[in-house]
Design a protein around this motif. Structure first.
Motif, short mmCIF file in Angstrom:
data_model
loop_
_atom_site.label_atom_id
_atom_site.label_comp_id
_atom_site.label_asym_id
_atom_site.label_seq_id
_atom_site.Cartn_x
_atom_site.Cartn_y
_atom_site.Cartn_z
N SER A 188 0.85 -1.19 0.00
CA SER A 188 0.00 0.00 0.00
C SER A 188 0.89 1.24 0.00
N GLN A 219 -3.14 -5.24 3.07
CA GLN A 219 -4.51 -4.75 3.21
C GLN A 219 -4.54 -3.71 4.32
N LYS A 220 -5.74 -3.29 4.69
CA LYS A 220 -5.86 -2.18 5.63
C LYS A 220 -5.22 -2.49 6.97
#
Length: 815
Positions: A188, A219-220
């Motif tokens: 990210s 991912q987050k």
């Protein structure tokens, strides 16, 4: 293992039951599966080498042997092999029929038993399977080997045939490894700013790609923790790097032809011959993507390149020097075409080249000028660049074009026309000198001694004239220059032609007198057109008079390897100042002569012997990348290019170091015998250099004595060759000096011998003179130099020894 559905030999049994189906499927691309199993360590390097030499008629036999070898290696190897067939993306895409094979065994992830007493594992409940599916993957402890940022077009528009990005996403991917498995980690934006190459991390809460188990995504809630260092082998790190930038083979365009389709990724370079507007094209019924068709030309050969998606963003123009990497070769109804891949990089070179013009066209709509060269290839540039030198109606015959990052930044009229474009006038050179006499004299006054020494070294004036002119008062420099030019003019047309050639081609003269370029040389003097008439009084170059069998054939491209060993920094703290100048000059000249030039710096005695032994055979190429070897590319030394070195039709070795009688010294001051060096390259039935010329240029003292006025008699060469080639045939050794004596080197200009050899090669190779003859001129040139203000006090004469059986004629090549 105890919890697997079948016995401890399940993988071997599965492979054996499906052996026929596996073999028939893998026969469609044997080389790919061979490379895959080798990369995974399922076969040894020796087994790989034995299996890769394959006849197309016996593919099936090789596949059978490969599968048998894997089955014989036991359960673990078979399990890894079956896992490869079912999970590797390239394998699945290349062999789609593998999905039809009944893999009756879960190999990589055995199901855990729900009963401690049960001999078999019952099926898991739907609830259990659902929980297992959402169970987070284990924490990874890895090292980041490399980071790579890619751009992805999300929105774009096409205007006037050009691709204009409206929205671009930047994606950063890390190559990571735990020492066992290499993976790609898609980061990210926030993680991309935190992750550093070379650091080790623990990664938690990531997503495993359903298409490739060796790719994970952040991912987050992904957490990355800095962790203690891991011990990772260089092989594991290289495996990780290949995920971001796979191996690519450098190919010449002339070697690509219909039918040469290969799974290997290719890299090529050439000039943009044609460039079509960007278009949109649907991919296998999916969404449309931008594409651009490019035609690249190298020499007389050309090939079509299809640029897809982001590759079509490359800012190209006609005539630009383009390097394209990681291309895929595919045959279509029109022949072979190269296609860009996700790994493709398009770079534009900064070069200078001469172009003979057929015509010029103004394109007001695109605000550019397009010129057509002799090969009917267009070169485009902005009108402003052309107008800076030429008017609208002005059409020069030949121009020098300078590119920077693929764009034309400068164009100027060339000083010389090509041989075939020149005119003959019996008094042209004298007339040109006379017309430009004042400008020449005013320019040469800035460094009278240099031009005096240069014309003397070229034999344009006699020693008595030189001695009369060198005793000069500073107040009367102009008068001496006038006298020097008058003497040259009085010596006739040939002397004037050589003098003008000197003013326009000699590197030292051009650098010292930059204003010479402003003089209008209105006549091509050095290379007049040869008459096609049988009555012509001119003789062809010496090389054209010789029979074909009298000259070593030099047909390979590159001609061969030129290895430079440059010892500058010695372990005792001393330096050979000026030697880097020699290395650069040698690289320029031998690259110009078509050789691939490699550099080994600051070598001990053992390192020199090791390198020379390696280059004599080129047997173990695996050690090459581990060695600190540089390559001449783009007018400078850089890291070694990925293409493995190969012997061509000749070999050159230049050794720049200190020396003693019969030896050269390593940086540890230990001696290496020159005789031993040449014998490393003696002819054998296995050597790729047998029967081919091997040249050694050695710049090293051979003692401490200074020479005093040595005269050289030309050696006689026995041109008759035996039926069987002697072991030590086809060798030439040119020493900077004779035994017991010193070799002079200027800390600013470089060594007498090396600089003279490079200058004579530059001047005489285009004339077709052979190397032994050129070295005679080097001997004469060096013998005229003085190492002391007292004439004859400190002299130097090189020594040439050779066992060449033929003439060695080197010719300039376009790089």
């Amino acid at each position: 293992m105890d919890n697997c559905l079948q016995s401890s030999m399940a993988a071997q049994h599965t492979a054996r039951r499906n052996k026929t189906a596996i073999q028939q499927t893998l026969c469609t691309d044997y080389r790919l599966i061979l490379n895959k199993v080798h990369e995974k360590g399922l076969i040894t390097g020796r087994e790989y080498n034995n299996l890769k030499s394959i006849n197309k008629e016996d593919v099936e036999g090789h596949v059978v042997e490969l599968v048998d070898k894997i089955m014989d290696k036991g359960e673990d190897t078979c399990r890894t092999f079956l896992d490869l067939l079912q999970t590797d993306t390239d394998v699945i895409e290349t062999f789609p029929n593998l999905k039809d094979i009944q893999w009756e065994q879960c190999l990589a992830l055995p199901v855990q038993s729900s009963s401690l007493d049960s001999g078999e594992t019952p099926p898991a409940s739907k609830k259990q399977r659902k929980i297992a599916h959402f169970k987070p993957p284990p924490t990874l402890k890895v090292k980041v080997v490399q980071l790579k940022e890619n751009i992805q077009l999300s929105k774009y528009e096409i205007s006037n045939g050009n691709l204009l990005p409206k929205s671009v996403d930047k994606k950063c991917t890390a190559a990571i490894t735990d020492g066992v498995t290499a993976r790609k980690f898609v980061l990210s934006k926030s993680l991309a700013s935190e992750i550093k190459t070379g650091k080790c991390y623990a990664i938690k809460n990531y997503i495993i790609s359903k298409f490739s188990p060796n790719m994970i995504w952040s991912q987050k809630n992904t957490c990355v923790y800095l962790s203690p260092p891991l011990i990772i082998s260089s092989e594991s790190e290289e495996e990780a790097r290949r995920l971001l930038s796979p191996a690519t083979a450098q190919m010449a365009i002339k070697d690509l032809h219909p039918g040469s389709q290969t799974e290997q990724l290719l890299s090529i370079s050439g000039f943009a011959k044609s460039l079509e507007p960007v278009q949109e094209m649907a991919v296998q019924g999916g969404p449309t993507v931008p594409t651009r068709r490019l035609m690249l030309k190298e020499g007389e050969a050309s090939i079509e390149v299809m640029l897809w998606r982001e590759a079509a963003l490359a800012d190209l123009s006609l005539g630009a020097a383009v390097v394209a990497t990681h291309l895929k070769a595919k045959n279509n109804q029109y022949g072979l075409c190269l296609h860009s891949t996700q790994y493709t990089e398009i770079t534009l070179a900064s070069i200078t080249r001469d172009v003979i013009l057929q015509g010029v066209r103004m394109d007001q709509e695109r605000e550019q000028v397009e010129i057509l060269d002799q090969q009917d290839d267009p070169v485009a540039m902005p009108i402003s660049v052309w107008a800076a030198t030429f008017g609208k109606e002005e059409v020069p015959k030949q121009v020098t074009i300078s590119y920077e990052n693929g764009k034309v930044i400068r164009v100027k009229e060339a000083l010389f026309y090509k041989k075939e474009d020149c005119l003959q006038f019996s008094m042209a050179a004298q007339d040109t000198v006379r017309r430009n006499k004042t400008a020449i004299q005013q320019t040469l006054c800035t460094d009278y001694r240099l031009i005096l020494n240069t014309v003397y070294e070229k034999g344009l004036i006699a020693r008595r004239e030189y001695n009369n002119l060198k005793s000069i008062n500073k107040e009367d420099v102009e008068g001496h220059v006038v006298e020097l030019v008058d003497k040259i003019m009085n010596k006739g047309e040939d002397t004037c032609r050589t003098f003008l050639d000197l003013l326009q081609t000699d590197t030292g003269v051009i650098e010292t007198f930059p204003n010479l370029k402003d003089i209008q040389w209105e006549q091509c003097l050095a290379l007049p057109v040869q008459s096609s008439s049988l009555d012509s009084g001119e003789s062809p170059p010496e090389s054209k008079k010789l029979k074909k069998d009298d000259i070593y054939p030099l047909n390979s491209r590159p001609v061969g390897l030129c290895v430079i060993i440059n010892n500058n920094n010695f372990m005792d703290g001393t330096e050979r100042r000026g030697t880097d100048k020699d290395a650069l000059r040698l690289a320029e000249v031998f690259s110009w002569l078509g050789f691939r030039v490699l550099l080994c710096k600051d070598q001990t005695k053992d390192q020199m012997e090791e390198k020379l032994t390696f280059f004599a055979s080129l047997n173990d190429l695996s050690q090459l990348q581990q060695e600190d070897i540089q390559e001449w590319s783009g007018k400078r030394f850089t890291h070694l290019l990925p293409e493995d070195p190969e012997h061509g039709d000749a070999f050159v070795c230049c050794i720049l170091s200190h020396g003693e009688k019969g030896v050269v010294l390593g940086t540890d001051r230990k001696p290496l015998s020159i005789k031993h060096i040449t014998r490393l390259f003696k002819a054998t039935s296995q050597s790729a250099l047998t029967g081919k010329p091997k040249v050694f240029l050695i710049q090293a003292c051979q003692g401490n004595k200074a020479q005093h006025g040595v005269l050289l008699e030309d050696p006689e060469v026995d041109s008759s060759g035996p039926v069987y080639i002697p072991e030590e045939a086809d060798v030439l050794v040119a020493m900077a000096t004779v035994e017991d004596c010193v070799a002079f080197r200027s800390v600013e200009e470089g060594a007498w011998f090396i600089q003279s050899a490079c200058q004579q090669l530059r001047e005489r190779c285009p004339r077709g003179e052979d190397l032994a003859t050129i070295l005679h001129f080097v001997n004469n040139d060096v013998s005229l130099k003085e190492g002391s203000c007292i004439p004859g006090k400190k002299k130097q004469i090189p020594e040439v020894k050779y066992t060449l059986r033929k003439k060695l004629v080197l010719s300039p090549h376009d790089n």
